[in-house]
Design an enzyme around this catalytic site. Structure first.
Site, PDB file in Angstrom:
ATOM      1  N   CYS A  59      30.873  37.299  34.877  1.00  0.00           N
ATOM      2  CA  CYS A  59      31.074  37.977  36.354  1.00  0.00           C
ATOM      3  C   CYS A  59      29.718  38.136  37.019  1.00  0.00           C
ATOM      4  O   CYS A  59      29.458  37.874  38.298  1.00  0.00           O
ATOM      5  CB  CYS A  59      31.723  39.081  36.235  1.00  0.00           C
ATOM      6  SG  CYS A  59      31.207  40.366  35.614  1.00  0.00           S
ATOM      7  N   HIS A  71      32.830  45.130  36.379  1.00  0.00           N
ATOM      8  CA  HIS A  71      33.096  43.747  36.468  1.00  0.00           C
ATOM      9  C   HIS A  71      32.791  43.763  38.043  1.00  0.00           C
ATOM     10  O   HIS A  71      32.773  44.791  38.836  1.00  0.00           O
ATOM     11  CB  HIS A  71      34.710  43.492  36.447  1.00  0.00           C
ATOM     12  CG  HIS A  71      35.092  42.098  36.743  1.00  0.00           C
ATOM     13  ND1 HIS A  71      34.556  40.936  35.954  1.00  0.00           N
ATOM     14  CD2 HIS A  71      35.616  41.511  37.914  1.00  0.00           C
ATOM     15  CE1 HIS A  71      35.208  39.952  36.368  1.00  0.00           C
ATOM     16  NE2 HIS A  71      35.638  40.219  37.735  1.00  0.00           N
ATOM     17  N   HIS A 123      35.596  35.765  42.007  1.00  0.00           N
ATOM     18  CA  HIS A 123      34.921  36.549  40.827  1.00  0.00           C
ATOM     19  C   HIS A 123      35.044  35.329  39.741  1.00  0.00           C
ATOM     20  O   HIS A 123      35.822  34.520  39.650  1.00  0.00           O
ATOM     21  CB  HIS A 123      35.235  37.826  40.420  1.00  0.00           C
ATOM     22  CG  HIS A 123      36.835  37.781  40.108  1.00  0.00           C
ATOM     23  ND1 HIS A 123      36.995  38.088  39.090  1.00  0.00           N
ATOM     24  CD2 HIS A 123      37.952  37.258  40.891  1.00  0.00           C
ATOM     25  CE1 HIS A 123      38.480  38.087  38.977  1.00  0.00           C
ATOM     26  NE2 HIS A 123      38.895  37.604  40.240  1.00  0.00           N
TER      27      HIS A 123
END
Length: 327
Positions: A240, A288, A300
């Protein structure tokens, strides 16, 4: 334009009954539902993908992604509702409605006159409209990187999102605006005059603007479907933070490598704009991150999905959202 033919795939106990269903059948083919595995499922996925309801790779299995795509299409077209018995089943009515839309898109793409139609020929354009001006609108949005895939004649979910992204990027409207997602005179005029630069004449790095949020999102979308790789930071595989770093680096913006350090280095904002970074707590603290696209969606690199687009309102992401930041 590909012609989709849904093959025979009748699941026991999931047939549509009654004269209405029979009248709507496509070449007498049966319903497609969760768990089916056949080539007709692939045709269904391709058609849904073309209209912006299905993302990622297509296959032959009717799994969770196909189920959600069918539900989204049915809800958008008013074919079924969450309380309906056939919600999520691609029966005759759903197949017929989908093929009608694909057919109208095909006619628009092959018509010699559609390319010469101006955006404003039909006045303001909004969700559900089907005409040649929608095709002109899509082509202009695509030219500037706000619309991806095939253009057609129907103002559907993909066109709606593209218009919203353009309006957010140019400051024409905001999510709270009455005309957010409507391509009215102001939006059409701005689109015709748009040159891809921001009002601040941002510096270009490698031919890419350093400050336009829509340009950052446009770059990010180029890597949809890229697999997730732990520690990955290239198009062969991203994690990510590697994905966010890679995209922003292309626009001349450097940042720390890990999510936690990006979070600390960012300037916190109360509400994200297109191109901002959104943070989530998935295992304690900022762990994240993704890039905000507008309309409560973000792009993402997910561990189970690779690079994908998700809703911040989903049951998984909504309770884990920490906030947004600028770099």
């Amino acid at each position: 334009m590909k012609k989709y033919l849904f093959g025979t795939a009748v699941t026991a106990g999931v047939l549509f009954a009654g004269p209405q269903a029979a009248d709507a059948a496509i070449n007498d083919h049966g319903s497609l539902s969760y768990g089916d595995v056949n080539s007709s499922v692939n045709d269904l996925q391709e058609a849904l993908k073309e209209e912006g309801y299905f993302e990622g790779y297509t296959g032959s299995r009717f799994g969770p992604k196909t189920l959600q795509a069918v539900k989204d299409f049915q809800s958008a077209e008013g074919i079924s509702s969450p309380a309906g018995n056939y919600y999520g089943v691609a029966g005759p009515s759903t197949q017929s409605a989908l093929m009608d839309i694909i057919g109208s898109s095909s006619s628009s793409n092959t018509s010699g006159s559609s390319g010469s139609t101006s955006i404003g020929s039909h006045g303001s354009l909004s969700y559900g409209d089907v005409n040649s001006s929608v095709n002109a609108l899509q082509k202009k949005l695509k030219e500037h990187g706000f619309f991806e895939g095939y253009t057609g004649s129907r103002f559907g979910p993909k066109t709606l999102q593209a218009v919203k992204d353009f309006q957010s990027a140019t400051g024409i409207s905001s999510p709270a605006g009455n005309y957010y997602g409507v391509a009215g005179p102001s939006t059409q005029s701005a689109l015709m005059d748009y040159d891809g630069s921001s009002s601040n004449d941002d510096e270009l790095v490698g031919g890419l603007s350093t400050g336009t949020g829509s340009d950052i999102v446009s770059t990010a979308k180029q890597y949809l479907g890229t697999p997730y790789v732990w520690g990955g930071e290239s198009p062969s595989g991203f994690d990510c933070s590697g994905f966010v770093n890679y995209v922003f680096d292309k626009h001349g913006k450097s940042m720390p490598r890990t999510v936690a350090s990006i979070y600390r280095a960012s300037t916190k904002i109360s509400s994200p704009s297109v191109g901002d970074i959104v943070f989530f707590d998935t295992r304690g603290g900022a762990s994240h991150a993704g890039i905000y696209m507008g309309d409560n969606k973000f792009i993402h690199a997910g561990a189970s999905t690779g690079v994908t687009i998700s809703s911040m309102n989903s049951s998984y992401w909504a309770p884990r959202y920490m906030g947004a930041g600028e770099i």
